[in-house]
Enzyme design. Structure first.
Site, PDB file in Angstrom:
ATOM      1  N   TRP A 179       0.843  -1.188   0.000  1.00 53.47           N
ATOM      2  CA  TRP A 179       0.000   0.000   0.000  1.00 53.47           C
ATOM      3  C   TRP A 179       0.885   1.247   0.000  1.00 53.47           C
ATOM      4  O   TRP A 179       1.808   1.351   0.798  1.00 53.47           O
ATOM      5  CB  TRP A 179      -0.912   0.009   1.243  1.00 53.47           C
ATOM      6  CG  TRP A 179      -1.643   1.303   1.380  1.00 53.47           C
ATOM      7  CD1 TRP A 179      -2.683   1.733   0.626  1.00 53.47           C
ATOM      8  CD2 TRP A 179      -1.355   2.352   2.309  1.00 53.47           C
ATOM      9  NE1 TRP A 179      -3.070   2.990   1.025  1.00 53.47           N
ATOM     10  CE2 TRP A 179      -2.269   3.392   2.061  1.00 53.47           C
ATOM     11  CE3 TRP A 179      -0.413   2.513   3.326  1.00 53.47           C
ATOM     12  CZ2 TRP A 179      -2.275   4.581   2.790  1.00 53.47           C
ATOM     13  CZ3 TRP A 179      -0.419   3.702   4.049  1.00 53.47           C
ATOM     14  CH2 TRP A 179      -1.346   4.718   3.780  1.00 53.47           C
ATOM     15  N   ASP A 339     -15.794  12.674  -0.833  1.00 53.63           N
ATOM     16  CA  ASP A 339     -15.192  11.378  -0.483  1.00 53.63           C
ATOM     17  C   ASP A 339     -15.853  10.811   0.779  1.00 53.63           C
ATOM     18  O   ASP A 339     -16.965  11.199   1.159  1.00 53.63           O
ATOM     19  CB  ASP A 339     -13.669  11.566  -0.330  1.00 53.63           C
ATOM     20  CG  ASP A 339     -12.878  10.328  -0.709  1.00 53.63           C
ATOM     21  OD1 ASP A 339     -12.812   9.397   0.126  1.00 53.63           O
ATOM     22  OD2 ASP A 339     -12.334  10.256  -1.826  1.00 53.63           O
ATOM     23  N   ASP A 340     -15.173   9.913   1.420  1.00 50.78           N
ATOM     24  CA  ASP A 340     -15.660   9.178   2.596  1.00 50.78           C
ATOM     25  C   ASP A 340     -16.212  10.114   3.678  1.00 50.78           C
ATOM     26  O   ASP A 340     -15.647  11.187   3.905  1.00 50.78           O
ATOM     27  CB  ASP A 340     -14.448   8.410   3.157  1.00 50.78           C
ATOM     28  CG  ASP A 340     -14.860   7.277   4.059  1.00 50.78           C
ATOM     29  OD1 ASP A 340     -16.039   7.197   4.404  1.00 50.78           O
ATOM     30  OD2 ASP A 340     -13.967   6.473   4.415  1.00 50.78           O
ATOM     31  N   ARG A 415      -8.851  -2.482   8.565  1.00 47.08           N
ATOM     32  CA  ARG A 415      -9.437  -1.136   8.644  1.00 47.08           C
ATOM     33  C   ARG A 415     -10.784  -1.187   9.379  1.00 47.08           C
ATOM     34  O   ARG A 415     -11.750  -0.550   8.979  1.00 47.08           O
ATOM     35  CB  ARG A 415      -9.612  -0.527   7.256  1.00 47.08           C
ATOM     36  CG  ARG A 415      -9.497   0.998   7.310  1.00 47.08           C
ATOM     37  CD  ARG A 415     -10.004   1.674   6.071  1.00 47.08           C
ATOM     38  NE  ARG A 415      -9.695   3.113   6.121  1.00 47.08           N
ATOM     39  CZ  ARG A 415     -10.333   4.031   5.441  1.00 47.08           C
ATOM     40  NH1 ARG A 415     -11.297   3.703   4.629  1.00 47.08           N
ATOM     41  NH2 ARG A 415     -10.007   5.296   5.535  1.00 47.08           N
ATOM     42  N   LYS A 448     -16.714   7.102  -7.134  1.00 40.72           N
ATOM     43  CA  LYS A 448     -15.410   6.521  -6.758  1.00 40.72           C
ATOM     44  C   LYS A 448     -15.715   5.280  -5.931  1.00 40.72           C
ATOM     45  O   LYS A 448     -16.278   5.371  -4.844  1.00 40.72           O
ATOM     46  CB  LYS A 448     -14.614   7.536  -5.944  1.00 40.72           C
ATOM     47  CG  LYS A 448     -13.268   7.012  -5.442  1.00 40.72           C
ATOM     48  CD  LYS A 448     -12.497   8.124  -4.741  1.00 40.72           C
ATOM     49  CE  LYS A 448     -11.217   7.637  -4.088  1.00 40.72           C
ATOM     50  NZ  LYS A 448     -10.577   8.687  -3.287  1.00 40.72           N
ATOM     51  N   TRP A 449     -15.345   4.122  -6.455  1.00 45.43           N
ATOM     52  CA  TRP A 449     -15.670   2.822  -5.834  1.00 45.43           C
ATOM     53  C   TRP A 449     -14.438   2.346  -5.082  1.00 45.43           C
ATOM     54  O   TRP A 449     -13.475   1.887  -5.690  1.00 45.43           O
ATOM     55  CB  TRP A 449     -16.070   1.840  -6.934  1.00 45.43           C
ATOM     56  CG  TRP A 449     -16.416   0.459  -6.511  1.00 45.43           C
ATOM     57  CD1 TRP A 449     -15.652  -0.412  -5.796  1.00 45.43           C
ATOM     58  CD2 TRP A 449     -17.632  -0.245  -6.805  1.00 45.43           C
ATOM     59  NE1 TRP A 449     -16.302  -1.600  -5.628  1.00 45.43           N
ATOM     60  CE2 TRP A 449     -17.533  -1.527  -6.239  1.00 45.43           C
ATOM     61  CE3 TRP A 449     -18.804   0.086  -7.500  1.00 45.43           C
ATOM     62  CZ2 TRP A 449     -18.538  -2.482  -6.349  1.00 45.43           C
ATOM     63  CZ3 TRP A 449     -19.807  -0.861  -7.620  1.00 45.43           C
ATOM     64  CH2 TRP A 449     -19.669  -2.136  -7.035  1.00 45.43           C
ATOM     65  N   ASP A 450     -14.481   2.448  -3.765  1.00 46.06           N
ATOM     66  CA  ASP A 450     -13.306   2.114  -2.968  1.00 46.06           C
ATOM     67  C   ASP A 450     -13.381   0.657  -2.473  1.00 46.06           C
ATOM     68  O   ASP A 450     -14.456   0.023  -2.487  1.00 46.06           O
ATOM     69  CB  ASP A 450     -13.231   3.082  -1.780  1.00 46.06           C
ATOM     70  CG  ASP A 450     -11.796   3.345  -1.335  1.00 46.06           C
ATOM     71  OD1 ASP A 450     -10.904   2.573  -1.705  1.00 46.06           O
ATOM     72  OD2 ASP A 450     -11.581   4.322  -0.584  1.00 46.06           O
ATOM     73  N   CYS A 495     -11.003   2.290  -7.050  1.00 48.36           N
ATOM     74  CA  CYS A 495     -10.004   2.643  -6.038  1.00 48.36           C
ATOM     75  C   CYS A 495      -9.969   1.481  -5.054  1.00 48.36           C
ATOM     76  O   CYS A 495     -11.011   0.974  -4.663  1.00 48.36           O
ATOM     77  CB  CYS A 495     -10.420   3.924  -5.331  1.00 48.36           C
ATOM     78  SG  CYS A 495      -9.365   4.340  -3.942  1.00 48.36           S
ATOM     79  N   ASP A 517      -2.475   5.810  -2.965  1.00 45.06           N
ATOM     80  CA  ASP A 517      -2.724   6.771  -1.893  1.00 45.06           C
ATOM     81  C   ASP A 517      -1.488   7.614  -1.620  1.00 45.06           C
ATOM     82  O   ASP A 517      -1.549   8.579  -0.870  1.00 45.06           O
ATOM     83  CB  ASP A 517      -3.131   6.040  -0.602  1.00 45.06           C
ATOM     84  CG  ASP A 517      -4.649   5.866  -0.535  1.00 45.06           C
ATOM     85  OD1 ASP A 517      -5.350   6.385  -1.420  1.00 45.06           O
ATOM     86  OD2 ASP A 517      -5.126   5.220   0.412  1.00 45.06           O
TER      87      ASP A 517
HETATM   88  C1  DGJ Z   1      -8.779   5.036   0.488  1.00 42.07           C
HETATM   89  C2  DGJ Z   1      -8.689   5.835  -0.771  1.00 42.07           C
HETATM   90  O1  DGJ Z   1      -7.580   5.462  -1.526  1.00 42.07           O
HETATM   91  C3  DGJ Z   1      -8.640   7.319  -0.420  1.00 42.07           C
HETATM   92  O2  DGJ Z   1      -8.482   8.081  -1.585  1.00 42.07           O
HETATM   93  C4  DGJ Z   1      -9.915   7.676   0.303  1.00 42.07           C
HETATM   94  O3  DGJ Z   1     -10.998   7.533  -0.558  1.00 42.07           O
HETATM   95  C5  DGJ Z   1     -10.068   6.788   1.526  1.00 42.07           C
HETATM   96  N1  DGJ Z   1      -9.950   5.403   1.211  1.00 42.07           N
HETATM   97  C6  DGJ Z   1     -11.390   7.047   2.198  1.00 42.07           C
HETATM   98  O4  DGJ Z   1     -11.627   6.197   3.229  1.00 42.07           O
END
Ligand code: DGJ
Length: 723
Positions: A179, A339-340, A415, A448-450, A495, A517
């Site tokens: 990561w 975002d989140d 997480r 944005k699909w995380d 993502c 990231d």
């Molecule tokens: C991980 C992503 O890579 C970040 O850009 C962001 O969206 C965070 N998660 C949010 O929890």
């Protein structure tokens, strides 16, 4: 193009040939590489064999049984425990390319060479479809097993592609990391001990990308998969002088019960050949752009985005978001991504995943927030992590059975979250409906699909253990297929904690990916270079973030962060309210520069710049008349002035205006040079850097960005110079 000459089957792309030979019950590799203009004498390329293990053919697949004891690509176990198979070739002909599989497939080719084999005692049928993608100089293979017998058989392995060649002096090149430091290049010699590039965490991963390369005297061959889960790529040589590569799905304990009359298809495998890495990169870029990324956004200019994550993390209010959006609009961004943190009671990462309902106290009403942002002239985009559930969520309290867990075992929490069991169609339905509701309610133009953890506690009461990951991925792909059909105008960005699921399978649905990231410019140089070796730059999300960098603490000038981020899909991710008015003016100028050259930067031809101690990229227009180049030297050693660079990608016999970006934006001409000199001349980076570079002390990074314009009427210089 497919040619059949007696027992020889030839697949041609624009610049490559793959020659296969039929031999009684089998098909073998004879040649793969640079295109052959005249195939006379193919039969002289092979000697006789006596059937001993070290003289087995260059096989398209290797099974258990027989005398080939190297890495197998097909393993099946029957009810009586035996595993030997003896597949005989029964059909070899050109036919329509298969479609409608439950896994993503490349598109844009109509025909395939179909090779059908049967194992007579069991009734199993193996079909390999070899497809030539001409313009992309790529060959793909789809492998399918059909159980035509009366009894169940268990598949222990069905790899996507096996390739072998004569020669042992090959390098096996992989792109590994973790990561925040993804896709770092590693090279090692293929040896008599097998080398394995593999992951088993349920995603293509930050650790080992499925793209691998074999490189030797005859050029480079790259391999990859349309698959986003665990994978395994091996390379080995043997004493008879051959090198074999096998690529396919991986994972611990895979086994799939194939009942009578059933089919199983492996993810599509691909390989491309280039005389040089530059040619190979070009092949994979064309393949990604023309045969993988699809839908409205395939070749459509991507918006300059602003994302609030590194600017606010979870701590924001409606007012903060609105004032960030206002500033983003003022500097020229086109898409605001929330975002989140906007849903459930999400104030940190311990809660609310799965509750995709508006956190109204925070957003002041999500639908109206989105509307207000649109009122500023921006598009609105939103973040979700749809495959996950927090134990502290309404969803989990109501449906604990939706979570991926093994009964009576403590699940692994990464997480602070669990995964949803997408092998279950009911859970798939929930996820599809939840995303649809959010997109409809916010009228979002972007998602944005995380995906922020790995798969660990695979279990579903209706899915036999060894099939779990495959069925999960099929479930995931079916949700993505339905969503992209239902929301064809939405731009989907993938993502997985940045860059953890950067693969050809995911790119069939996500037109772009959040690359990493780690947004530190220095680190990004190698991450972007390791990504762009296979994946087109229009899929690569690059953002300018704060300095000192949030991840590494390194400082870097705004201009240098911009120069590095330029080479892909571009945006900003920092608190704009903390910037001075001069910095905001700089950003405004950067965005206007990016927009001016956006088509070139996103869809031009990407070249890697290499030199001793120097790296970077040059993106040129298809006709070579214009190019933008960023070169960087990391950790310049004091007193060294012999670091030199050559440029690539220009039209022959022309002259080019060389324009450099200034320390705070703008472009000025630094001279005119012939294309021949630019290609061969060894330009001293000392001079290049001092003409266009602020010195960085805390993070010794020397970066310069140049615009090259062919000297011609099409490019009047005064239109491009901006002091
Ligand atoms: C991980 C992503 O890579 C970040 O850009 C962001 O969206 C965070 N998660 C949010 O929890």
């Amino acid at each position: 193009m497919y040619r059949i000459r007696g027992n020889y089957y030839i697949l041609e792309t624009n610049d490559t040939s793959l020659i296969l030979k039929r031999k009684e019950k089998s098909m073998e590799y004879v040649y793969y590489g640079e295109k052959i203009s005249d195939y006379t004498g193919m039969e002289l390329m092979e000697g006789e064999r006596d059937g001993w293990g070290n003289q087995t053919p260059l096989s398209l697949f290797t099974q258990c049984g027989g005398t080939d004891f190297r890495e197998p690509s097909l393993l099946v176990r029957f009810g009586d425990g035996s595993m030997a198979t003896d597949f005989e070739l029964v059909v070899a002909r050109v036919c329509a390319r298969p479609s409608g599989e439950n896994l993503p497939l490349a598109y844009g080719a109509e025909k395939s060479l179909k090779l059908e084999y049967v194992d007579r005692p069991s009734g199993l049928k193996l079909t390999l479809y070899y497809t030539a993608f001409e313009k992309a100089n790529t060959i793909s293979v789809i492998a399918r097993l059909h159980n035509g017998g009366k009894k169940e058989a268990t598949i222990l392995r069905l790899s996507s592609l096996q390739y072998e060649k004569w020669g042992v002096e090959e390098d096996f090149i992989t792109f590994d990391g973790a990561w925040g430091c993804e896709r770092r290049r590693h090279e090692r010699k293929v040896s008599f001990t097998k080398i394995e590039n593999s992951v088993f965490g349920g995603s293509s991963s930050h650790h080992h990308n499925p793209f691998v390369m074999l490189k030797g005297e005859d050029g480079a061959i790259g391999f990859n998969l349309l698959w986003s889960g665990s994978h395994r790529e091996t390379a080995e040589s043997d004493l008879s002088g051959r090198t074999r590569v096998v690529v396919g799905m991986g994972g611990n304990g895979f086994c799939y019960r194939l009942g009578a009359g059933e089919d199983f298809t492996a993810p599509e495998g691909v390989m491309a050949y280039g005389r040089t890495e530059e040619e190979l990169r070009h092949a994979f870029h064309t393949f990604t752009l023309e045969h993988i990324v699809r839908g409205k956004w395939q070749k459509k200019a991507r918006p300059v985005l602003f994302n609030n994550w590194e600017g606010t993390y979870f701590s924001f209010t409606r007012e903060k978001i609105l004032s960030l959006a206002r500033k983003a609009a003022e500097v020229g961004a086109e898409l605001f991504v929330l975002d989140d943190g906007w849903f459930g009671r999400r104030d940190d990462d311990r809660t609310s995943l799965g509750d995709w309902t508006d956190y109204e106290e925070k957003t002041g009403g999500l639908a109206s927030l989105a509307e207000e942002i649109r009122g500023m002239g921006l598009k609105f985009g939103i973040w979700m992590e749809p495959e996950m559930v927090s134990e502290d969520s309404e969803l989990y309290r109501k449906h604990p059975e939706y979570a991926m867990k093994i009964p009576k075992r403590e699940p692994t929490r990464m997480r602070n979250q669990l995964m949803l069991n997408l092998a279950d169609p009911q859970v798939q339905g929930y996820v599809f409906r939840a995303i649809s509701r959010v997109l409809t309610m916010t009228k979002a133009s972007y998602l944005k699909w995380d995906y922020n953890r790995y798969m660990t506690d695979c279990f579903d009461k209706n899915t036999p253990g060894g099939e779990y990951e495959y069925r999960y991925m099929v479930g995931l792909y079916s949700i993505l297929q339905k969503l992209t059909e239902r929301f064809p105008n939405v731009l989907f960005e993938g993502c997985a904690s940045g860059g953890g699921r950067y693969d050809l399978g995911a790119l069939c649905y996500f037109s772009q990916m959040w690359t990493s990231d780690d947004t530190d410019a220095k680190e990004r140089l190698s991450i972007q270079s390791g990504t762009a070796i296979c994946y087109h730059q229009s899929t690569m999300g690059n953002h300018v973030s704060a300095s000192p960098n949030e991840q590494t603490g390194n400082s870097c000038s705004l201009e240098n962060r911009f120069r590095v981020a330029l080479g892909g899909v571009f945006g900003y991710e920092l608190d704009l309210e903390k910037l001075s008015s001069e910095e905001l003016e700089e950003i405004k100028e950067q965005i206007s520069f990016y927009k001016e050259y956006r088509e070139l930067l996103q869809f031009g031809e990407y070249h890697e710049i290499t030199g001793e101690g120097v790296g970077g990229y040059l993106i040129s227009s298809a006709d070579g008349s214009m190019a933008i180049c960023t070169i960087a030297s990391q950790g310049k050693e004091f007193g060294r002035s012999n670091v030199r660079v050559k440029f690539v990608g220009f039209e022959e016999k022309c002259s080019y205006h060389v324009l450099a970006r200034g320390n705070h934006g703008g472009v000025k001409e630094v001279g005119v040079a012939s294309s021949d000199l630019l290609k061969k001349g060894n330009f001293p980076t000392e001079i290049l850097f001092s003409s266009a570079n602020p010195r960085e002390y805390s993070n010794p990074l020397y970066v310069a960005t140049f615009l090259f314009l062919k000297v011609c009427a099409k490019y009047p210089l005064d239109k491009f110079v901006k002091e």
